[in-house]
Design an enzyme around this catalytic site. Structure first.
Site, PDB file in Angstrom:
ATOM      1  CE  LYS A  31      -2.670  -0.611   3.711  1.00 12.61           C
ATOM      2  NZ  LYS A  31      -3.832  -0.442   4.630  1.00 12.61           N
ATOM      3  CE  LYS A  46      -2.050   4.384   4.722  1.00  9.68           C
ATOM      4  NZ  LYS A  46      -3.147   4.326   5.714  1.00  9.68           N
TER       5      LYS A  46
HETATM    6  N1  C2G Z   1     -10.367   7.065   8.981  1.00  7.16           N
HETATM    7  C1  C2G Z   1     -11.372   7.983   9.286  1.00  7.16           C
HETATM    8  N2  C2G Z   1     -11.042   9.260   9.559  1.00  7.16           N
HETATM    9  C2  C2G Z   1      -9.744   9.659   9.551  1.00  7.16           C
HETATM   10  C3  C2G Z   1      -8.716   8.740   9.258  1.00  7.16           C
HETATM   11  C4  C2G Z   1      -9.059   7.427   8.972  1.00  7.16           C
HETATM   12  O1  C2G Z   1     -12.571   7.624   9.303  1.00  7.16           O
HETATM   13  N3  C2G Z   1      -9.459  10.964   9.827  1.00  7.16           N
HETATM   14  C5  C2G Z   1     -10.760   5.690   8.678  1.00  7.16           C
HETATM   15  C6  C2G Z   1     -10.391   5.252   7.270  1.00  7.16           C
HETATM   16  O2  C2G Z   1     -11.377   5.703   6.333  1.00  7.16           O
HETATM   17  C7  C2G Z   1     -10.372   3.727   7.397  1.00  7.16           C
HETATM   18  C8  C2G Z   1      -9.889   3.524   8.845  1.00  7.16           C
HETATM   19  O3  C2G Z   1     -10.072   4.791   9.527  1.00  7.16           O
HETATM   20  O4  C2G Z   1     -11.692   3.192   7.262  1.00  7.16           O
HETATM   21  C9  C2G Z   1      -8.434   3.105   8.930  1.00  7.16           C
HETATM   22  O5  C2G Z   1      -7.658   4.069   8.248  1.00  7.16           O
HETATM   23  P1  C2G Z   1      -6.200   3.611   7.711  1.00  7.16           P
HETATM   24  O6  C2G Z   1      -5.475   2.923   8.787  1.00  7.16           O
HETATM   25  O7  C2G Z   1      -5.609   4.779   6.991  1.00  7.16           O
HETATM   26  O8  C2G Z   1      -6.647   2.497   6.640  1.00  7.16           O
HETATM   27  P2  C2G Z   1      -6.260   2.387   5.094  1.00  7.16           P
HETATM   28  O9  C2G Z   1      -4.802   2.534   4.901  1.00  7.16           O
HETATM   29  O10 C2G Z   1      -7.194   3.268   4.355  1.00  7.16           O
HETATM   30  O11 C2G Z   1      -6.556   0.819   4.847  1.00  7.16           O
HETATM   31  O12 C2G Z   1      -7.984  -2.893   2.354  1.00  7.16           O
HETATM   32  C10 C2G Z   1      -8.298  -1.626   2.858  1.00  7.16           C
HETATM   33  C11 C2G Z   1      -7.099  -0.927   3.428  1.00  7.16           C
HETATM   34  O13 C2G Z   1      -6.385  -1.769   4.318  1.00  7.16           O
HETATM   35  C12 C2G Z   1      -7.575   0.346   4.109  1.00  7.16           C
END
Ligand code: C2G
Length: 128
Positions: A44, A46
């Site tokens: 990803k 990340k």
């Molecule tokens: N999130 C949120 N508000 C934020 C930051 C994050 O609602 N200010 C939500 C994201 O939309 C997600 C969850 O928190 O639903 C986790 O965010 P991340 O750890 O950034 O996840 P991500 O990298 O988007 O992983 O297969 C799907 C991926 O693994 C999603």
């Protein structure tokens, strides 16, 4: 029992994550978080500060979370939903529409993101 599933990296835990987990849990009786492994994070593009093991311990300590499973690939979601008898798939709306293929298997809900906070913002602010 109504089972909810969501996915993410959940690094440097913040209120946006907690708001998502709370609302996801409120959509059912049991919440599974499928947590990106360190290897999948590199897919990803990340780089999590906390290891998978530590991010798992942190998530398991949250009262809204009932179970944490590893996320290895983009392709495992259908299998996860079927294998775990999931009723609802939830993600923040930055993913709006991206997982609609799951509608054949379960409800798909995209929740509004929490404005003004992100792991990226935290890292940037700490470098100022
Ligand atoms: N999130 C949120 N508000 C934020 C930051 C994050 O609602 N200010 C939500 C994201 O939309 C997600 C969850 O928190 O639903 C986790 O965010 P991340 O750890 O950034 O996840 P991500 O990298 O988007 O992983 O297969 C799907 C991926 O693994 C999603």
């Amino acid at each position: 029992m109504k089972k909810v599933i969501t996915y993410g990296t959940y690094d440097l835990l913040h209120v946006g994550h907690i708001n998502l987990l709370r609302r996801a849990r409120e959509l059912g009786d049991y919440l599974i978080v499928v947590l990106s492994t360190d290897e999948f994070n590199s897919i990803k593009n990340k780089k999590a500060y906390h290891s998978y093991e530590d991010r798992k311990i942190i998530l398991e300590a949250i009262k809204y979370v009932d179970e944490v499973l590893p996320e290895y690939t983009w392709e495992q979601k259908i299998q996860d939903v079927v294998d775990n008898d999931v009723n609802v798939f939830v993600m923040g709306n930055d993913w709006e529409g991206k997982f609609d293929f799951l509608k054949e298997y379960c409800e798909v809900v995209y929740l509004p993101r929490t404005e003004g906070i992100s792991t990226t913002k935290i890292k940037g602010d700490l470098h100022k």
